[in-house]
Design a protein around this motif. Structure first.
Motif, mmCIF file in Angstrom:
data_model
loop_
_atom_site.group_PDB
_atom_site.id
_atom_site.type_symbol
_atom_site.label_atom_id
_atom_site.label_comp_id
_atom_site.label_asym_id
_atom_site.label_seq_id
_atom_site.Cartn_x
_atom_site.Cartn_y
_atom_site.Cartn_z
ATOM 1 N N LEU A 150 -9.952 -4.404 7.934
ATOM 2 C CA LEU A 150 -10.085 -3.023 7.193
ATOM 3 C C LEU A 150 -11.427 -2.143 7.537
ATOM 4 N N THR A 170 -12.244 -8.330 0.050
ATOM 5 C CA THR A 170 -12.638 -7.211 -0.950
ATOM 6 C C THR A 170 -12.762 -7.350 -2.247
ATOM 7 N N LYS A 380 -6.628 -6.792 7.840
ATOM 8 C CA LYS A 380 -5.845 -5.474 7.365
ATOM 9 C C LYS A 380 -4.104 -5.736 7.493
ATOM 10 N N THR A 383 -0.414 -9.512 3.771
ATOM 11 C CA THR A 383 0.533 -8.972 2.940
ATOM 12 C C THR A 383 0.466 -9.811 1.743
ATOM 13 N N SER A 390 -0.984 -7.039 -4.778
ATOM 14 C CA SER A 390 -0.391 -5.957 -4.285
ATOM 15 C C SER A 390 -1.238 -4.803 -4.891
ATOM 16 N N ALA A 393 -4.684 -4.421 -3.802
ATOM 17 C CA ALA A 393 -4.778 -4.044 -2.257
ATOM 18 C C ALA A 393 -4.501 -2.581 -2.145
ATOM 19 N N GLU A 394 -3.421 -1.988 -2.986
ATOM 20 C CA GLU A 394 -3.169 -0.628 -2.718
ATOM 21 C C GLU A 394 -4.332 0.101 -3.285
ATOM 22 N N PHE A 396 -7.807 -0.571 -3.279
ATOM 23 C CA PHE A 396 -8.665 -0.699 -2.667
ATOM 24 C C PHE A 396 -8.353 -0.030 -1.250
ATOM 25 N N SER A 397 -7.312 0.555 -0.809
ATOM 26 C CA SER A 397 -6.778 1.028 0.405
ATOM 27 C C SER A 397 -6.729 2.475 0.081
ATOM 28 N N SER A 398 -6.398 3.010 -1.151
ATOM 29 C CA SER A 398 -6.339 4.353 -1.445
ATOM 30 C C SER A 398 -7.476 5.108 -2.148
ATOM 31 N N GLU A 400 -11.731 5.986 -3.214
ATOM 32 C CA GLU A 400 -12.667 6.080 -2.389
ATOM 33 C C GLU A 400 -13.810 5.344 -3.034
#
Length: 452
Positions: A150, A170, A380, A383, A390, A393-394, A396-398, A400
């Motif tokens: 990531l 993370t 990255k 899954t 999940s 994970a969403e 942390f990825s979306s 800021e």
């Protein structure tokens, strides 16, 4: 019978010897008087780059997850089978002594070849010459290893374009909520700070603590709450993306912390958080949560296994969410961090150390660890079947994150400001303006004493 079972869960939480996994609530960094006895440019480092011509070597590996000892044993066994020229000798500590253990080892010149760390420590550790630059290994074969991870996680361990921390998983301070209680009361999951405040007000009318916010030690999650509020105001001020802020050189923050302090006081006055939260530990908070005396609780995402198990035993289902931002603002993660591993600058075996780290961050190894521990991993391509995992994970990825990575020795600034935040809450006579100035003064003093 259910009450006895719930009480048993709470007692287990209260007396547990294992410490919180994941990032701490403070900016844990090297003490100012740390002196590293092995410099990166000396003869030992030059010698370290030599090959061993296939001879078996032993690298030392330190991690701070005694609860995952068996998982790491298997991981190491598999690595050694595939790499017969490397033997891995393991040292295990707990997260609460991580920073002091490392800085003591740096000062003695006896740090492990590979050591657990938090990515936001890298600027401080690099400032005392303790870190090995892993960028060349990450960029081999057209960035093959680097591109498998990531990007935000890699960036969090990067100082002046040099990668010193390899991300493993993370971690972040987030909110768990009693999903069953929400559904029984017809409450919707809030998506903005304004909706969140409204829901906290509704929950307060039912007699539960809307938001469980432990403050022991060093302000703990009360400090996280204040810091999150401050981030919102600093985002509006427009300087979060400023490199001076991100490296600890921007200190003009009195106004934003005064506003954050005022909001904290307002939430206490309205009963959104318990006025006695300063005495509450993490174990106290989760105990109250399992007894269903609170609707929301600050948690770390890496506590998910225990959270799901204990809440199910207590008879309710949990959900998870990020702390919501004001309408029109992106979600800002105050305490987003990376549990990772660094290579010591004094290692004699940088290639073997890097090879080991590449192995434990490979897709198959990371997927297995993530499945077993419900962690959100750095690779990255992982899954997740678990719904809450999940969701993390969403998030942390979306979302800021603008967490500081000081390019100088930051000492115990996280604990220092956390203490100031706790003192403000405990002293009704202190004005928000006085509080904001104290926070700014702490950052000014740190920069004057340690900044380059």
């Amino acid at each position: 019978m259910k009450n006895k079972k719930v009480l048993a869960i709470v007692m287990a939480v209260m007396t547990a010897a294992s410490a919180l996994v994941g990032c701490g609530a403070t900016e844990a960094t090297a003490p100012a008087d740390t002196a590293v006895t092995t410099e990166k440019e000396d003869d030992a480092t030059a010698e370290a780059a030599q090959t061993t011509d296939g001879e078996q070597v032993t690298i030392t590996f330190m991690h701070d997850w005694p609860e995952y000892e068996e998982e790491f044993k298997q991981m190491i066994s598999d690595f050694e089978a595939a790499n017969p020229d490397v033997k891995v000798e393991t040292q295990i500590i707990t997260w609460d002594v991580l920073t002091q253990t490392l800085t003591t080892a740096f000062a003695a010149g006896e740090a492990p070849d590979v050591a657990c760390c938090w990515a936001n420590q890298m600027g401080s550790f690099n400032s005392v010459g303790a870190t090995y630059d892993l960028t060349p290994y990450l960029e081999e074969n057209n960035n093959e290893w680097k591109d498998s991870l990531l990007a935000p996680a890699v960036q969090s361990g990067t100082v002046n374009d040099q990668v010193f921390c390899i991300p493993f998983r993370t971690t972040c301070t987030v909110l768990a909520y009693n999903k069953t209680m929400m559904e029984e009361n017809g409450w919707e999951v809030p998506t903005t700070l304004e909706e969140f405040e409204t829901l906290l007000g509704e929950a307060a009318k039912t007699g539960v603590t809307p938001l469980l916010t432990p403050g022991n030690p060093h302000g703990f999650q009360i400090a996280s709450l204040v810091e999150t509020f401050a981030l919102h105001y600093m985002y509006d001020a427009g300087y979060l993306k400023n490199n001076d802020y991100l490296t600890g050189h921007y200190t003009d923050v009195a106004k934003e912390y005064a506003e954050a302090g005022a909001r904290l006081r307002d939430w206490v006055d309205k009963g959104y958080i318990d006025a006695d939260s300063l005495a509450m530990t993490r174990e106290d908070s989760t105990g109250q949560f399992y007894l269903q005396k609170g609707l929301f609780a600050f948690v770390n995402n890496n506590e998910l296994t225990d959270l799901e198990k204990n809440s199910a035993e207590a008879g309710f289902e949990i959900g998870v969410m990020a702390f919501p931002a004001p309408e029109g603002m992106p979600t800002l993660l105050h305490n987003f961090g990376v549990d990772g591993f660094m290579v010591y600058s004094g290692t004699k075996y940088p290639e073997q150390s890097a090879r080991f780290l590449k192995y434990i961050t490979s897709k198959d190894v990371q997927q297995k660890f993530g499945n077993e521990t419900l962690s959100v991993m750095a690779n990255k391509d992982c899954t997740y079947d678990n719904a809450n995992q999940s969701e993390f994970a969403e998030i942390f990825s979306s979302a800021e994150s603008y967490r500081k990575n000081y390019d100088y020795n930051a000492g115990d600034i996280g604990s220092d400001t956390g203490d100031l935040e706790a003192e403000f809450l405990s002293d009704p006579s202190e004005t928000p303006e006085e509080f904001g100035q104290k926070i700014e003064d702490a950052y000014v003093k740190l920069l004057e004493e340690n900044g380059k």
